[in-house]
Design a protein around this motif. Sequence first.
Motif, PDB file in Angstrom:
ATOM      1  N   ILE A   1      -8.171  22.053  53.492  1.00  0.00           N
ATOM      2  CA  ILE A   1      -6.945  22.822  53.776  1.00  0.00           C
ATOM      3  C   ILE A   1      -7.284  24.267  54.159  1.00  0.00           C
ATOM      4  N   ALA A   2      -8.319  24.830  53.520  1.00  0.00           N
ATOM      5  CA  ALA A   2      -8.707  26.215  53.839  1.00  0.00           C
ATOM      6  C   ALA A   2      -9.127  26.336  55.302  1.00  0.00           C
ATOM      7  N   GLY A   3      -9.722  25.271  55.835  1.00  0.00           N
ATOM      8  CA  GLY A   3     -10.191  25.331  57.211  1.00  0.00           C
ATOM      9  C   GLY A   3      -9.175  24.865  58.230  1.00  0.00           C
TER      10      GLY A   3
ATOM     11  N   GLY B   1      -2.874  40.131  50.734  1.00  0.00           N
ATOM     12  CA  GLY B   1      -4.132  39.747  50.093  1.00  0.00           C
ATOM     13  C   GLY B   1      -3.854  39.248  48.686  1.00  0.00           C
ATOM     14  N   ASN B   2      -4.797  38.507  48.110  1.00  0.00           N
ATOM     15  CA  ASN B   2      -4.536  37.857  46.820  1.00  0.00           C
ATOM     16  C   ASN B   2      -4.702  38.805  45.634  1.00  0.00           C
ATOM     17  N   PRO B   3      -3.798  38.722  44.648  1.00  0.00           N
ATOM     18  CA  PRO B   3      -3.843  39.627  43.498  1.00  0.00           C
ATOM     19  C   PRO B   3      -5.016  39.340  42.557  1.00  0.00           C
TER      20      PRO B   3
ATOM     21  N   GLU C   1     -14.945  27.851  66.328  1.00  0.00           N
ATOM     22  CA  GLU C   1     -13.720  27.217  66.845  1.00  0.00           C
ATOM     23  C   GLU C   1     -12.887  28.193  67.658  1.00  0.00           C
ATOM     24  N   LEU C   2     -12.752  29.412  67.142  1.00  0.00           N
ATOM     25  CA  LEU C   2     -11.889  30.391  67.810  1.00  0.00           C
ATOM     26  C   LEU C   2     -12.527  30.855  69.121  1.00  0.00           C
ATOM     27  N   GLN C   3     -13.840  31.081  69.119  1.00  0.00           N
ATOM     28  CA  GLN C   3     -14.501  31.537  70.353  1.00  0.00           C
ATOM     29  C   GLN C   3     -14.447  30.447  71.416  1.00  0.00           C
TER      30      GLN C   3
HETATM   31  C1  HEM Z   1      -9.529  31.862  61.073  1.00  0.00           C
HETATM   32  C2  HEM Z   1      -9.821  31.065  60.110  1.00  0.00           C
HETATM   33  C3  HEM Z   1     -10.000  31.472  58.670  1.00  0.00           C
HETATM   34  C4  HEM Z   1      -9.586  32.597  58.006  1.00  0.00           C
HETATM   35  C5  HEM Z   1      -8.827  33.784  58.568  1.00  0.00           C
HETATM   36  C6  HEM Z   1     -10.029  32.471  56.638  1.00  0.00           C
HETATM   37  C7  HEM Z   1      -9.817  33.433  55.662  1.00  0.00           C
HETATM   38  C8  HEM Z   1     -10.208  33.300  54.354  1.00  0.00           C
HETATM   39  C9  HEM Z   1      -9.913  34.259  53.302  1.00  0.00           C
HETATM   40  C10 HEM Z   1      -9.138  35.562  53.472  1.00  0.00           C
HETATM   41  C11 HEM Z   1     -10.449  33.788  52.153  1.00  0.00           C
HETATM   42  C12 HEM Z   1     -10.367  34.428  50.774  1.00  0.00           C
HETATM   43  C13 HEM Z   1      -9.130  33.905  50.090  1.00  0.00           C
HETATM   44  C14 HEM Z   1      -8.981  34.470  48.731  1.00  0.00           C
HETATM   45  O1  HEM Z   1      -8.574  35.634  48.616  1.00  0.00           O
HETATM   46  O2  HEM Z   1      -9.281  33.759  47.770  1.00  0.00           O
HETATM   47  C15 HEM Z   1     -11.076  32.527  52.466  1.00  0.00           C
HETATM   48  C16 HEM Z   1     -11.711  31.751  51.542  1.00  0.00           C
HETATM   49  C17 HEM Z   1     -12.190  30.501  51.828  1.00  0.00           C
HETATM   50  N1  HEM Z   1     -12.272  29.898  53.065  1.00  0.00           N
HETATM   51 FE1  HEM Z   1     -11.595  30.634  54.806  1.00  0.00          FE
HETATM   52  N2  HEM Z   1     -10.681  31.287  56.502  1.00  0.00           N
HETATM   53  C18 HEM Z   1     -10.709  30.650  57.712  1.00  0.00           C
HETATM   54  C19 HEM Z   1     -11.295  29.448  58.013  1.00  0.00           C
HETATM   55  C20 HEM Z   1     -11.983  28.670  57.115  1.00  0.00           C
HETATM   56  C21 HEM Z   1     -12.671  27.444  57.433  1.00  0.00           C
HETATM   57  C22 HEM Z   1     -12.815  26.852  58.838  1.00  0.00           C
HETATM   58  C23 HEM Z   1     -13.147  26.944  56.253  1.00  0.00           C
HETATM   59  C24 HEM Z   1     -13.941  25.695  55.969  1.00  0.00           C
HETATM   60  C25 HEM Z   1     -13.999  24.639  56.704  1.00  0.00           C
HETATM   61  C26 HEM Z   1     -12.782  27.874  55.212  1.00  0.00           C
HETATM   62  C27 HEM Z   1     -13.085  27.731  53.877  1.00  0.00           C
HETATM   63  C28 HEM Z   1     -12.831  28.662  52.896  1.00  0.00           C
HETATM   64  C29 HEM Z   1     -13.125  28.451  51.490  1.00  0.00           C
HETATM   65  C30 HEM Z   1     -13.736  27.203  50.867  1.00  0.00           C
HETATM   66  C31 HEM Z   1     -12.739  29.613  50.807  1.00  0.00           C
HETATM   67  C32 HEM Z   1     -12.819  29.898  49.317  1.00  0.00           C
HETATM   68  C33 HEM Z   1     -13.981  30.830  49.041  1.00  0.00           C
HETATM   69  C34 HEM Z   1     -14.047  31.280  47.598  1.00  0.00           C
HETATM   70  O3  HEM Z   1     -13.014  31.464  46.939  1.00  0.00           O
HETATM   71  O4  HEM Z   1     -15.186  31.439  47.110  1.00  0.00           O
HETATM   72  N3  HEM Z   1     -12.080  28.914  55.778  1.00  0.00           N
HETATM   73  N4  HEM Z   1     -10.921  32.253  53.813  1.00  0.00           N
END
Ligand code: HEM
Length: 406
Positions: free
Chosen positions: A242-244, A294-296, A364-366
């Motif tokens: 879901i994050a990705g 942003g997250n608290p 992906e974005l590029q």
């Molecule tokens: C434009 C695309 C993306 C943006 C803007 C983005 C942004 C972020 C941000 C801001 C966080 C921190 C969230 C927090 O405050 O806890 C985060 C964490 C994370 N993202 Fe992304 N993300 C993107 C794409 C992806 C993709 C493609 C994946 C994986 C396939 C991914 C996997 C993760 C994971 C697993 C975390 C948790 C990291 C942690 O808490 O240690 N994200 N992302």
Amino acid sequence: MAMSLGRAAVSDGEAPRYPFHDCPALETQPEYEHLRRGRPVHRVTLPYGGEAWLVTRHEDVRFVLSDSRFSRAASIRPGVPGFFERPVADGLGYLDPPEHTALRALLNRAFTARRVQHFRPRVQQIVDDLLDGPGAPEPPADLNTTFAQPLAGRVVCEFVGVPYADRHRFEPFFKAVVSTSSFGVAEIVAAVERAQGYFAELVGRERRTPTDTFFGELVRQSDAGAGLTDAELANLGFGVTIAGYETTSSQLCNFTYLLLTHPDQLARLRAAPDTIADAVEELLRYVPLISYGGNPVVATEDVEVAGHLIRAGEVVVPSNNAANRDERVFVDPARLDLTRQRNPHLTFNHGPHFCLGAQLARAELQIGIRSLFDRRPGLALAVPTGQIVWQQGSVLRAPTALPVTW
Ligand code: HEM
């Protein structure tokens, strides 16, 4: 006009409600600029549970995001002020060291730079198929459902090791999971449970028929000694997917919208397509993706931020969105400038919770944006900007649909 609105909202009363406004399209909270100048740590009232400190300068946001005296785990305890009626997900984002550090180390072993680098040609193939393959849409079409969602979905599914054909088992629940107020707590809990149920099945499938994917590697590492429970593995698989998925598909729509509404910048990018990497960094900086900034986190002891004492137990909201417009760091920050060189934006966060998938998202974005504008030279919005409907009550800002023609 926006600035005078901004000053009024932040100077009247002790703790104005935050977010201060529903901002149209991809605009940011106008108050941020005023706060960064004179009140970099400001008392606000969050939608649920009470008051918190809003932090808006780049340097201070980085400090809060990386200082171990601020806890993520404490932010989801009952009654703690926040942006959700009741936080439902209990994933990686809500762990503190040492639990978080151990899990990140395990994930890093499966989410390697080599695996991402090898995946780039596959991203290009998926993009080519979506733009010119047998099922490619005829104009006009919704860019969200015909390009952004299938691109982000196919990439993350293949990378993680989730059969894309199974997406009806989890995709319908994603909107509930990233909802702040558009779904009720019971609906969100049910959505998370059903999606986790699917990923639990996937753990078993991975053991029976191992794959050379992120999730396959994670299950192997766990079985070889890391010792995660099947529920923990399912939760991680679901969390990474879901994050990705939602983030990247939202950004593909947001970036396309911004380029189509900034023709001077688009013309520059078209004239120099090799500058796509810098352009993507600037688009990442410019979009205020997280609806509440942003997250608290919660201070576990008294901490000083920008000369301001935060007491133990108080909540702090470090606004990545506000930091990305800090005039101390970015020249002319309100301007979208695809040629910007120094761009230390915080859109992928900073510190221990830095985005695990940043390099995959960049690929992906590029590739996606470059190919889209290359293959569709006449790409344009199919409706006036005022008719585009933007998501409400969600963690992520994006249009619900992006009608385009070419
Ligand atoms: C434009 C695309 C993306 C943006 C803007 C983005 C942004 C972020 C941000 C801001 C966080 C921190 C969230 C927090 O405050 O806890 C985060 C964490 C994370 N993202 Fe992304 N993300 C993107 C794409 C992806 C993709 C493609 C994946 C994986 C396939 C991914 C996997 C993760 C994971 C697993 C975390 C948790 C990291 C942690 O808490 O240690 N994200 N992302």
